[in-house]
Each structure stands twice: as C-alpha cells, then as structure tokens.
Write an enzyme that holds these catalytic residues in place. Structure first.
Site, PDB file in Angstrom:
ATOM      1  N   SER A  29       0.818  -1.226   0.000  1.00 46.85           N
ATOM      2  CA  SER A  29       0.000   0.000   0.000  1.00 46.85           C
ATOM      3  C   SER A  29       0.842   1.263   0.000  1.00 46.85           C
ATOM      4  CB  SER A  29      -0.870   0.088   1.259  1.00 46.85           C
ATOM      5  OG  SER A  29      -1.698  -0.996   1.382  1.00 46.85           O
ATOM      6  N   HIS A  60      -3.921   0.232  -4.868  1.00 47.31           N
ATOM      7  CA  HIS A  60      -3.196  -0.910  -5.434  1.00 47.31           C
ATOM      8  C   HIS A  60      -3.541  -0.941  -6.928  1.00 47.31           C
ATOM      9  CE1 HIS A  60      -2.184  -3.194  -1.663  1.00 47.31           C
ATOM     10  NE2 HIS A  60      -3.098  -2.378  -1.191  1.00 47.31           N
ATOM     11  N   HIS A  82      -5.340 -10.044  -2.230  1.00 44.16           N
ATOM     12  CA  HIS A  82      -5.502 -10.297  -0.798  1.00 44.16           C
ATOM     13  C   HIS A  82      -6.513 -11.411  -0.565  1.00 44.16           C
ATOM     14  CE1 HIS A  82      -4.064  -6.104  -0.974  1.00 44.16           C
ATOM     15  NE2 HIS A  82      -3.413  -6.422   0.139  1.00 44.16           N
ATOM     16  N   TYR A  84      -8.594 -11.295   1.930  1.00 41.42           N
ATOM     17  CA  TYR A  84      -9.853 -10.663   2.364  1.00 41.42           C
ATOM     18  C   TYR A  84     -10.708 -10.172   1.197  1.00 41.42           C
ATOM     19  CZ  TYR A  84      -7.298  -6.225   1.843  1.00 41.42           C
ATOM     20  OH  TYR A  84      -6.569  -5.186   1.349  1.00 41.42           O
ATOM     21  N   GLU A  85     -10.122 -10.125   0.006  1.00 40.13           N
ATOM     22  CA  GLU A  85     -10.917  -9.711  -1.160  1.00 40.13           C
ATOM     23  C   GLU A  85     -11.819 -10.839  -1.636  1.00 40.13           C
ATOM     24  OE1 GLU A  85      -8.546  -6.974  -4.047  1.00 40.13           O
ATOM     25  OE2 GLU A  85      -7.103  -8.234  -3.021  1.00 40.13           O
ATOM     26  N   ALA A 112       2.262  -2.725   4.293  1.00 36.96           N
ATOM     27  CA  ALA A 112       1.958  -1.782   5.363  1.00 36.96           C
ATOM     28  C   ALA A 112       1.475  -2.628   6.536  1.00 36.96           C
ATOM     29  CB  ALA A 112       0.866  -0.829   4.913  1.00 36.96           C
ATOM     30  N   MET A 210      -2.399  -7.882   6.803  1.00 41.17           N
ATOM     31  CA  MET A 210      -3.380  -8.744   6.131  1.00 41.17           C
ATOM     32  C   MET A 210      -2.853  -9.299   4.811  1.00 41.17           C
ATOM     33  SD  MET A 210      -6.602  -6.168   6.624  1.00 41.17           S
ATOM     34  CE  MET A 210      -6.818  -5.199   8.127  1.00 41.17           C
ATOM     35  N   SER A 211      -1.539  -9.390   4.672  1.00 45.23           N
ATOM     36  CA  SER A 211      -0.989  -9.870   3.393  1.00 45.23           C
ATOM     37  C   SER A 211       0.296 -10.654   3.626  1.00 45.23           C
ATOM     38  CB  SER A 211      -0.718  -8.670   2.472  1.00 45.23           C
ATOM     39  OG  SER A 211       0.344  -7.897   2.977  1.00 45.23           O
ATOM     40  N   ASN A 234       0.977   2.609  11.356  1.00 52.40           N
ATOM     41  CA  ASN A 234       0.139   3.052  12.483  1.00 52.40           C
ATOM     42  C   ASN A 234       0.452   2.157  13.673  1.00 52.40           C
ATOM     43  OD1 ASN A 234      -1.379   1.039  10.592  1.00 52.40           O
ATOM     44  ND2 ASN A 234      -2.280   0.726  12.613  1.00 52.40           N
ATOM     45  N   HIS A 246      -7.806   3.416   7.025  1.00 50.91           N
ATOM     46  CA  HIS A 246      -6.973   3.155   5.853  1.00 50.91           C
ATOM     47  C   HIS A 246      -6.269   4.430   5.380  1.00 50.91           C
ATOM     48  CE1 HIS A 246      -5.564   0.930   2.409  1.00 50.91           C
ATOM     49  NE2 HIS A 246      -6.197   1.706   1.548  1.00 50.91           N
TER      50      HIS A 246
HETATM   51  N1  HPA Z   1      -3.719  -4.050  11.245  1.00 50.71           N
HETATM   52  C1  HPA Z   1      -3.783  -4.865  10.179  1.00 50.71           C
HETATM   53  N2  HPA Z   1      -3.310  -4.531   8.990  1.00 50.71           N
HETATM   54  C2  HPA Z   1      -2.734  -3.336   8.849  1.00 50.71           C
HETATM   55  C3  HPA Z   1      -2.648  -2.429   9.917  1.00 50.71           C
HETATM   56  C4  HPA Z   1      -3.151  -2.827  11.182  1.00 50.71           C
HETATM   57  O1  HPA Z   1      -3.109  -2.072  12.181  1.00 50.71           O
HETATM   58  N3  HPA Z   1      -2.024  -1.315   9.442  1.00 50.71           N
HETATM   59  C5  HPA Z   1      -1.752  -1.548   8.127  1.00 50.71           C
HETATM   60  N4  HPA Z   1      -2.180  -2.762   7.769  1.00 50.71           N
END
Ligand code: HPA
Length: 271
Positions: A29, A60, A82, A84-85, A112, A210-211, A234, A246
């Site tokens: 990302s 993306h 992903h 989750y998609e 990320a 998540m990847s 974050n 996001h």
């Molecule tokens: N959690 C899960 N996936 C992420 C996060 C998070 O805090 N930040 C960026 N991708």
C-alpha cells in the site's frame, strides 16, 4: 489452479517482455512510486493475464511492471491480491509461481503493517525476520503442484538470513533506521480489536497485517529466496487512544516512500 494455468500465465507474459529479471518486488500500500522509477518499463495488467484473480483495493494498481532499476532487471508487482478480497488462498500463490517460471530467484515483499511492538513508531521500516500465519489457512492446501515444490516445504529460513544481513548493511550504509521483528497475519479486512493486539503481542508478533504470508509460503515452496519489509503505518489497535483507518495507513506510507525506495534500490544493487 494447476501447473498448466501457471504455464499459460507465464507464456502470456513472456511473449511481451524482452528482459529476464531475477529479482521480483511486491509493492505494498502506498509504495507504488517505485514502479514509476523503472526505465524501459513494460506494463502488464493482471486482468489481462490468463487465470489471474482480481485486485480491488484502492491504492493498489494491479499490474506487473517489468523494467530496469539502477541497472538491474526487475519485475515489480504494483498491487497484490488479498485473501480478504475473497480470493482463495491458493490463488495468491499464482503470481509467485509465474515469477518462478519467468526466472525470478529472489523476491522483496513489502507491506503496510500495524505496530504491535510498543517500541515501534509509525514510519518505521521493519525487516521481517519471521512470520506467524494466524489465518487458519495455507495457500498450499489442496493437491500439491509437484513441479513447483515438495508437499511439506521447510519454513525455517522463510526470510533468508543471509539476505537479512545484506538489508541491514544497506540500511546502515544509507543511514536508514530499521527495526526487526515477526510479522503476524490476520485475515482482515476489519482491523484488530485491542484484545486481539494484546494476544498477538503475547504470541510473539511485532507487526500485524493482512498480506504477505501466503506469498512468502508460495515463494518458499518454489524455492525463491525472500526479503520482507514492513512499513509500520500506524500503532495497532488499543495502543494509542485513537481509531484506525486506511487513510492513515496511506498517509504514513506516503511519508516514508522516499526512505523506503532508497532502501529497496540499495538492496537491489547489492543482491
Ligand atoms: N492491522 C492490520 N493490517 C494493517 C494495519 C493494522 O493495524 N495497518 C496496516 N495494515
């Protein structure tokens, strides 16, 4: 997916490119800028590649960029698929197997991630030393594709130790601060709860995302060496008294993209 699908996808790509890169880079990302830095580039959209899944996340792009970066031939994945998609996890290994059949020997996987380790801060770059697959799934479930690798692949050097040393040397030479840790994969797409983040910390995760894990498992299956780098965008849920979104993830990755590109380009020149 079967071996024939991999060969068909690979053939479609081979017919359009005139280089034979040995390095692949998966851009996470907000890190897509690097794709723009390639010279003599040739773009191949995932949607045109036979058997490829669809990529839907904003930020993306969804394409391969073949080209030269600092003299080295590379293929970059600008955007990834992903779980989750709604993709089947086995489908996430297809781009990796295609890269294998194109001659890729090493991949740099980026993402990320949320910082679980309280010593981390947003904007940190984390060298992934190892991962924990907490998805309850695995891209290799199903009939083994023997042409790609063995049924029970070793994962004890999933993020190649020698390559990690090279990344640390490059970071040191360029005076880029890096941290190291274990990447913990959740399926998403909801972010974690504070209780889940406490669990992840107890289980040994330093960053959560998540990847990456499915691609790294597939790469180890077909014996592509892996470098993993997370951009801590974050602090994970519950660490600070603020909600996650996001937008923040994209903003932080935009802030660090120059530092990140410099590190990746340095790595490409060294490996
Ligand atoms: N959690 C899960 N996936 C992420 C996060 C998070 O805090 N930040 C960026 N991708």
């Amino acid at each position: 997916m079967n071996y024939q699908d991999i060969l068909e996808a690979s053939k479609y790509i081979k017919e359009q490119i005139s280089i034979s890169p040995k390095i692949g880079i998966i851009l996470g990302s907000g890190l897509g800028d690097l794709a723009r830095a390639a010279s003599e580039s040739k773009i191949i959209k995932y949607k045109d590649v036979p058997h490829f899944p669809i990529s839907t996340v904003k930020g993306h792009a969804g394409q391969f960029v073949f080209g030269k970066l600092d003299g080295a031939e590379v293929v970059m994945m600008e955007g990834r698929f992903h779980y989750y998609e709604g993709n089947r996890m086995e489908d996430l290994s297809l781009p990796i197997y295609v890269m294998k059949t194109l001659g890729i020997e090493k991949i740099i996987v980026t993402n990320a991630a949320g910082g679980v380790n309280t010593k981390f801060k947003p904007g940190d770059l984390m060298i992934i030393r190892d991962h924990i697959n907490f998805t309850g799934n695995n891209p290799l479930i199903g009939k083994n594709i023997d042409e790609m690798g063995e049924r029970f692949p070793d994962m004890s050097n999933a993020y190649d130790k020698k390559l990690i040393e090279i990344v640390k040397k490059v970071a040191n030479d360029f005076e880029i601060d890096v941290v190291e840790g274990t990447y913990f994969m959740m399926t998403g797409p909801s972010y974690e709860t504070p209780a889940e983040i406490r669990m992840i910390r107890i289980l040994g995760g330093d960053a959560v995302g998540m990847s990456t894990v499915p691609e790294v498992i597939a790469a180890n299956h077909c014996k592509i060496k892996v470098i993993g780098i997370s951009c801590i965008t974050n602090m994970a849920a519950g660490i600070l008294d603020e909600p996650l979104n996001h937008k923040e993830v994209i903003e932080t990755s935009n802030k660090v993209k120059d530092k990140f590109s410099k590190l990746v380009r340095g790595i490409i020149s060294e490996i």
